[in-house]
Design a protein around this motif. Structure first.
Motif, short mmCIF file in Angstrom:
data_model
loop_
_atom_site.label_atom_id
_atom_site.label_comp_id
_atom_site.label_asym_id
_atom_site.label_seq_id
_atom_site.Cartn_x
_atom_site.Cartn_y
_atom_site.Cartn_z
N LEU A 78 0.83 -1.21 0.00
CA LEU A 78 0.00 0.00 0.00
C LEU A 78 0.86 1.25 0.00
CD1 LEU A 78 -2.84 -1.05 2.48
CD2 LEU A 78 -3.05 -0.74 0.00
N ASP A 79 1.94 1.23 0.75
CA ASP A 79 2.82 2.40 0.84
C ASP A 79 3.51 2.68 -0.51
OD1 ASP A 79 2.17 2.80 3.47
OD2 ASP A 79 3.96 1.79 4.27
N ILE A 80 4.09 1.65 -1.11
CA ILE A 80 4.82 1.87 -2.37
C ILE A 80 3.84 2.14 -3.52
CG2 ILE A 80 6.78 0.51 -1.59
CD1 ILE A 80 5.87 -1.73 -3.44
N TYR A 81 2.65 1.58 -3.45
CA TYR A 81 1.60 1.84 -4.44
C TYR A 81 1.24 3.33 -4.39
CZ TYR A 81 -2.86 0.94 -6.96
OH TYR A 81 -3.90 0.93 -7.86
N LYS A 82 1.04 3.84 -3.19
CA LYS A 82 0.67 5.26 -3.04
C LYS A 82 1.79 6.17 -3.52
CE LYS A 82 -1.45 8.45 0.26
NZ LYS A 82 -0.71 9.63 -0.24
N GLU A 83 3.04 5.85 -3.18
CA GLU A 83 4.18 6.67 -3.61
C GLU A 83 4.27 6.69 -5.13
OE1 GLU A 83 7.54 4.96 -1.74
OE2 GLU A 83 7.05 5.70 0.27
N ALA A 84 4.16 5.52 -5.76
CA ALA A 84 4.23 5.44 -7.21
C ALA A 84 3.07 6.18 -7.86
CB ALA A 84 4.24 3.97 -7.66
N SER A 85 1.89 6.07 -7.27
CA SER A 85 0.71 6.74 -7.80
C SER A 85 0.86 8.26 -7.73
CB SER A 85 -0.53 6.28 -7.04
OG SER A 85 -1.69 6.93 -7.53
N ASP A 86 1.37 8.76 -6.61
CA ASP A 86 1.57 10.21 -6.46
C ASP A 86 2.51 10.73 -7.54
OD1 ASP A 86 -0.09 10.22 -4.29
OD2 ASP A 86 1.51 10.22 -2.79
N LEU A 87 3.62 10.02 -7.77
CA LEU A 87 4.57 10.44 -8.79
C LEU A 87 3.95 10.33 -10.19
CD1 LEU A 87 7.41 11.32 -9.64
CD2 LEU A 87 8.08 8.91 -9.64
N TYR A 88 3.18 9.29 -10.40
CA TYR A 88 2.52 9.10 -11.70
C TYR A 88 1.58 10.26 -12.00
CZ TYR A 88 -0.27 6.99 -15.41
OH TYR A 88 -0.92 6.74 -16.60
N ILE A 89 0.79 10.67 -11.01
CA ILE A 89 -0.17 11.76 -11.20
C ILE A 89 0.55 13.08 -11.44
CG2 ILE A 89 -1.98 13.12 -10.08
CD1 ILE A 89 -2.76 10.51 -8.58
N ARG A 90 1.60 13.34 -10.65
CA ARG A 90 2.31 14.63 -10.72
C ARG A 90 3.12 14.78 -12.00
NH1 ARG A 90 4.17 13.38 -5.62
NH2 ARG A 90 6.30 13.35 -6.45
N GLU A 91 3.82 13.71 -12.40
CA GLU A 91 4.82 13.87 -13.45
C GLU A 91 4.61 12.98 -14.69
OE1 GLU A 91 7.10 16.11 -13.36
OE2 GLU A 91 7.02 16.76 -11.28
N ILE A 92 4.27 11.73 -14.47
CA ILE A 92 4.34 10.77 -15.57
C ILE A 92 3.09 10.76 -16.43
CG2 ILE A 92 4.63 8.31 -16.11
CD1 ILE A 92 6.32 8.11 -13.58
N LYS A 93 1.95 11.01 -15.83
CA LYS A 93 0.70 10.97 -16.59
C LYS A 93 0.71 11.94 -17.76
CE LYS A 93 -4.32 11.10 -15.94
NZ LYS A 93 -5.42 11.34 -14.98
N LYS A 94 1.32 13.11 -17.55
CA LYS A 94 1.33 14.14 -18.60
C LYS A 94 2.28 13.81 -19.76
CE LYS A 94 4.60 16.96 -15.90
NZ LYS A 94 4.73 18.22 -15.12
N ILE A 95 3.11 12.77 -19.60
CA ILE A 95 3.98 12.34 -20.70
C ILE A 95 3.18 11.56 -21.74
CG2 ILE A 95 6.07 11.01 -21.28
CD1 ILE A 95 7.08 11.51 -18.47
N HIS A 96 2.00 11.07 -21.33
CA HIS A 96 1.07 10.36 -22.23
C HIS A 96 1.71 9.10 -22.82
CE1 HIS A 96 -1.66 13.72 -21.90
NE2 HIS A 96 -0.73 14.56 -22.33
N ILE A 97 2.16 8.21 -21.93
CA ILE A 97 2.72 6.93 -22.37
C ILE A 97 1.58 5.96 -22.64
CG2 ILE A 97 4.14 4.96 -21.70
CD1 ILE A 97 5.79 6.89 -19.99
#
Length: 491
Positions: A78-97
């Motif tokens: 749960l902890d690493i899922y949340k950390e990865a999700s936060d980074l995904y929302i902030r930075e990676i989602k906008k790269i449109h992979i």
């Protein structure tokens, strides 16, 4: 008391996260049925009394650990899922992979993240550059949940998507992603752990997203162990710790389905490394010849199943020549069942990898007919034995011998003693191997199998746990292998 209440509330929130993310059960209704709390109305887990929720969460914690064979801790997930999700929302989602059109990008990123000595990705792409910039400018996150988010197999942590629509399709998508990834890597080609997990998934009654996370972690660990010698040591150590050594040698076995008309018998021989040689002996009575094939097998427990791993006997020499860890046409993985784990009378095999059935048997039965045993021994004594190569021609196979040798470990080096007959005038000579030439050597302990392997007029210093064999056949080979011949062990 106040502290206890706060902890109860935190665990209730985690229980709620498990439900909302559909990690343990695929629907809200199924999750409610499991915890015996109706969630189909306006009831919410957050309405459950904190202490009751805590008890429920602790039970789920135990169940998830059991379901993943004590390999996953749901609190950590749960902890690493949340950390990865936060980074995904902030930075990676906008790269449109896009996992379909950008599949090569994801493969390149995975190789870069897993292979220790890969300085830059072997793929030139602006999206990949942006992804790496985003990852490098933030605290590191765990690869497994991040990869599942980029593949759009897991939702973001705050998702309101609701029930899982098709867990089987999600699993298939992940399975084929890793399968194609492995096939693109020249030294890997296949990851048998995928077939073992597929077998596990197919027979599971309650398939869920926890299994997808588990599979991703296992696939990544498997790839890392094949590509990095230090990780390879950990994998081999895990297998060795779970190796099974039933009483199966010193007797003959026959194919259960063909006993009445067979002149083919099998026998096992335990090796110094804790594995077995398995010999197939075909008796040609009219020619008074025995056609013999040899396989190497390992029996080990994996996720509550006994697995038999078999390789053709030429595997080691070819490994030495071609430097390949895995060769798809020379190995097979089977689910193995025995009627008695200590002294079996019958061994049943079922393939875990389609098309890799190199043993061509479904069941072996111990030969208990003493008269037949005596007859076989007479044939072996009188008949000519011909070792058969893979192509079944009557040619002598490239054999090898791997014997343990005394060795010592210092902070920087490993010293392996030469056999006395090699240097009779100077019996106390050693091969000195610096640990810095291979990261896996730093993990070698005095309990590991280290020795001298000889094959086809060549000699190697071998480190079994990391499949490392250094050519020491002559002075030129010793120099090329970065090995030094010394007269004494130095600290």
């Amino acid at each position: 008391m106040k502290h206890d209440n706060q902890e109860d509330i935190q665990l209730r929130n985690k229980l709620n996260d498990l439900c909302l993310l559909r990690l343990f059960r695929n629907t809200k209704k199924e999750f409610g049925e499991y915890i015996e709390y109706n969630l189909t109305t306006n009831n919410s887990i957050l309405k459950i009394k904190p202490f009751t929720a805590r008890c429920l969460y602790r039970e789920l914690e135990k169940q998830i650990s059991q379901d993943t064979y004590s390999e996953l801790d749901i609190n950590e997930i749960l902890d690493i899922y949340k950390e990865a999700s936060d980074l995904y929302i902030r930075e990676i989602k906008k790269i449109h992979i896009d996992p379909e059109t950008d599949i090569e990008l994801l493969y390149a990123y995975l190789r870069y993240a897993c292979i220790n000595n890969l300085d830059t990705p072997e793929y030139n792409d602006k999206k990949l550059d942006k992804l790496l910039d985003a990852l490098n400018s933030h605290p590191p996150v765990r690869l497994a949940p991040l990869l599942l988010l980029m593949l759009k197999i897991l939702p973001i942590y705050t998702s309101k998507q609701g029930d899982v629509k098709d867990i089987n399709t999600d699993f298939a998508k992940l399975y084929y992603f890793f399968k194609e990834f492995a096939q693109k890597e020249p030294t890997v080609l296949e990851m048998p752990v995928l077939e073992i997990m597929k077998h596990d998934f197919d027979r599971c009654e309650h398939k869920n997203r926890i299994m997808l996370i588990h599979m991703t972690c296992c696939a990544i660990n498997s790839f890392c162990s094949m590509m990095n010698s230090a990780d390879s040591y950990d994998l081999i150590t895990h297998i060795n710790n779970n190796t099974q050594l039933p009483d199966i040698e010193g007797t003959y076995w026959y194919d259960t389905d063909h006993y009445n008309d067979t002149t083919t018998f099998w026998d096992f021989e335990q090796t110094a490394t804790g594995d077995y040689f398995l010999y197939q002996n075909k008796f040609k009575l009219d020619l008074q010849e025995i056609y013999r094939k040899r396989f190497e097998i390992t029996l080990f427990n994996q996720w509550n199943s006994l697995v038999l791993y078999a390789v053709k006997s030429s595997y080691i020499p070819i490994l030495l020549r071609e430097k390949k860890q895995v060769q798809t046409d020379k190995q097979a993985w089977y689910k193995c069942e025995m009627d008695n784990c200590d002294f079996p009378l019958e061994i049943k095999l079922s393939e875990l990898m389609t098309g890799k059935d190199i043993l061509n048997i479904r069941s072996l039965t111990r030969l208990t007919d003493e008269r037949m045993v005596e007859q076989i021994n007479n044939w072996i004594e009188k008949f000519k034995t011909i070792d058969i190569k893979e192509n079944s021609t009557k040619m002598s196979e490239e054999d090898y011998e791997f014997r343990a040798a005394p060795f010592a470990i210092t902070e920087k080096s490993i010293f392996v003693k030469l056999e006395t007959e090699e240097y009779e005038e100077k019996p106390d000579r050693y091969y000195c191997i610096l640990k810095e030439i291979n990261e896996g050597l730093r993990k070698i302990t005095i309990n590991d199998f280290v020795g001298i392997l000889t094959t086809h007029k060549k000699r190697y210093v071998g480190f079994s746990p990391i499949s490392l064999f250094l050519d020491v056949t002559d002075d030129e080979a010793i120099k090329k292998s970065q090995v030094e011949l010394v007269d004494r062990i130095t600290l």
